[in-house]
Design a protein around this motif. Structure first.
Motif, mmCIF file in Angstrom:
data_model
loop_
_atom_site.group_PDB
_atom_site.id
_atom_site.type_symbol
_atom_site.label_atom_id
_atom_site.label_comp_id
_atom_site.label_asym_id
_atom_site.label_seq_id
_atom_site.Cartn_x
_atom_site.Cartn_y
_atom_site.Cartn_z
ATOM 1 N N GLU A 125 -5.865 1.844 -8.958
ATOM 2 C CA GLU A 125 -4.726 2.644 -9.163
ATOM 3 C C GLU A 125 -4.629 3.311 -7.720
ATOM 4 O OE1 GLU A 125 -5.266 4.504 -12.855
ATOM 5 O OE2 GLU A 125 -4.078 2.709 -14.021
ATOM 6 N N VAL A 126 -5.338 3.931 -7.274
ATOM 7 C CA VAL A 126 -5.640 4.681 -6.098
ATOM 8 C C VAL A 126 -5.010 3.897 -4.900
ATOM 9 C CG1 VAL A 126 -6.888 6.077 -4.247
ATOM 10 C CG2 VAL A 126 -7.116 6.752 -6.730
ATOM 11 N N SER A 127 -5.585 2.633 -4.730
ATOM 12 C CA SER A 127 -5.373 1.586 -3.721
ATOM 13 C C SER A 127 -3.865 1.144 -3.795
ATOM 14 C CB SER A 127 -6.282 0.625 -3.914
ATOM 15 O OG SER A 127 -5.945 -0.389 -2.906
ATOM 16 N N TYR A 128 -3.282 1.041 -5.112
ATOM 17 C CA TYR A 128 -2.116 0.644 -5.173
ATOM 18 C C TYR A 128 -1.066 1.719 -4.825
ATOM 19 C CZ TYR A 128 2.155 -0.730 -7.831
ATOM 20 O OH TYR A 128 3.530 -1.022 -8.092
ATOM 21 N N VAL A 129 -1.390 3.077 -5.104
ATOM 22 C CA VAL A 129 -0.398 3.989 -4.803
ATOM 23 C C VAL A 129 -0.312 4.232 -3.398
ATOM 24 C CG1 VAL A 129 0.142 6.637 -4.994
ATOM 25 C CG2 VAL A 129 -0.624 5.356 -7.091
ATOM 26 N N ILE A 130 -1.567 4.464 -2.685
ATOM 27 C CA ILE A 130 -1.414 4.754 -1.178
ATOM 28 C C ILE A 130 -1.124 3.547 -0.406
ATOM 29 C CG2 ILE A 130 -3.229 6.278 -1.596
ATOM 30 C CD1 ILE A 130 -5.431 4.572 -0.379
ATOM 31 N N SER A 131 -0.973 2.352 -0.992
ATOM 32 C CA SER A 131 -0.586 1.195 -0.154
ATOM 33 C C SER A 131 0.943 1.153 0.054
ATOM 34 C CB SER A 131 -0.883 -0.169 -0.696
ATOM 35 O OG SER A 131 -0.048 -0.324 -1.905
ATOM 36 N N SER A 132 1.687 2.147 -0.387
ATOM 37 C CA SER A 132 3.191 2.285 -0.257
ATOM 38 C C SER A 132 3.510 3.892 0.171
ATOM 39 C CB SER A 132 3.934 1.848 -1.524
ATOM 40 O OG SER A 132 5.287 2.320 -1.607
ATOM 41 N N ARG A 133 3.776 4.243 1.245
ATOM 42 C CA ARG A 133 4.285 5.707 1.325
ATOM 43 C C ARG A 133 5.346 5.948 0.426
ATOM 44 N NH1 ARG A 133 8.512 7.468 4.789
ATOM 45 N NH2 ARG A 133 9.877 5.699 5.581
ATOM 46 N N TYR A 134 6.274 5.066 -0.167
ATOM 47 C CA TYR A 134 7.236 5.518 -1.161
ATOM 48 C C TYR A 134 6.723 6.207 -2.504
ATOM 49 C CZ TYR A 134 10.199 3.129 2.370
ATOM 50 O OH TYR A 134 10.578 2.899 3.669
ATOM 51 N N ARG A 135 5.542 5.279 -2.966
ATOM 52 C CA ARG A 135 4.953 5.593 -4.127
ATOM 53 C C ARG A 135 4.321 6.766 -3.866
ATOM 54 N NH1 ARG A 135 4.223 -0.460 -4.571
ATOM 55 N NH2 ARG A 135 2.180 -0.260 -3.442
ATOM 56 N N VAL A 136 3.442 7.040 -2.510
ATOM 57 C CA VAL A 136 2.797 8.073 -2.469
ATOM 58 C C VAL A 136 3.865 9.579 -2.693
ATOM 59 C CG1 VAL A 136 1.649 9.668 -0.524
ATOM 60 C CG2 VAL A 136 1.094 7.133 -0.965
ATOM 61 N N GLU A 137 5.072 9.418 -1.808
ATOM 62 C CA GLU A 137 5.640 10.367 -1.879
ATOM 63 C C GLU A 137 6.415 10.774 -3.093
ATOM 64 O OE1 GLU A 137 6.037 12.453 0.462
ATOM 65 O OE2 GLU A 137 4.558 11.539 1.672
ATOM 66 N N THR A 138 6.811 9.601 -3.916
ATOM 67 C CA THR A 138 7.506 9.822 -5.291
ATOM 68 C C THR A 138 6.211 10.566 -6.294
ATOM 69 O OG1 THR A 138 8.654 7.886 -4.865
ATOM 70 C CG2 THR A 138 8.435 8.670 -7.184
#
Length: 93
Positions: free
Chosen positions: A9-22
């Protein structure tokens, strides 16, 4: 849940800056897509897609009824908060 699940899940989130910022914004408290877009300076289209992806991963949830089209308020789930805390604690950004 296996040991690697949180890291997936961490990898999934950090693979997209849009997911990170959201997710970063929702870790501060519930918000609408337009508020997230304004505060993160991302386009509403990117925020909406990120919200749907994070929701599909059970990291965020819709806090209002599903049929509401305007003023949809999203919040972070407990697993989403765990993922965000791991990202911050491990300096993954």
């Amino acid at each position: 849940m296996t040991e690697s699940d949180p890291w997936d899940e961490v990898s999934y989130v950090i693979s997209s800056r849009y997911r990170v910022e959201t997710l970063r914004r929702l870790a501060e408290g519930p918000a609408t897509p337009s508020l997230i877009a304004d505060e993160t300076e991302l386009s509403i289209a990117h925020v909406s897609r990120a919200l749907q992806e994070l929701r599909d991963a059970d990291l965020v949830t819709l806090l209002v009824s599903e049929d509401r089209r305007k003023g949809r308020v999203y919040g972070i789930t407990d697993p989403g908060l765990d993922v965000w805390n791991t990202i911050e604690t491990e300096n993954m950004l």
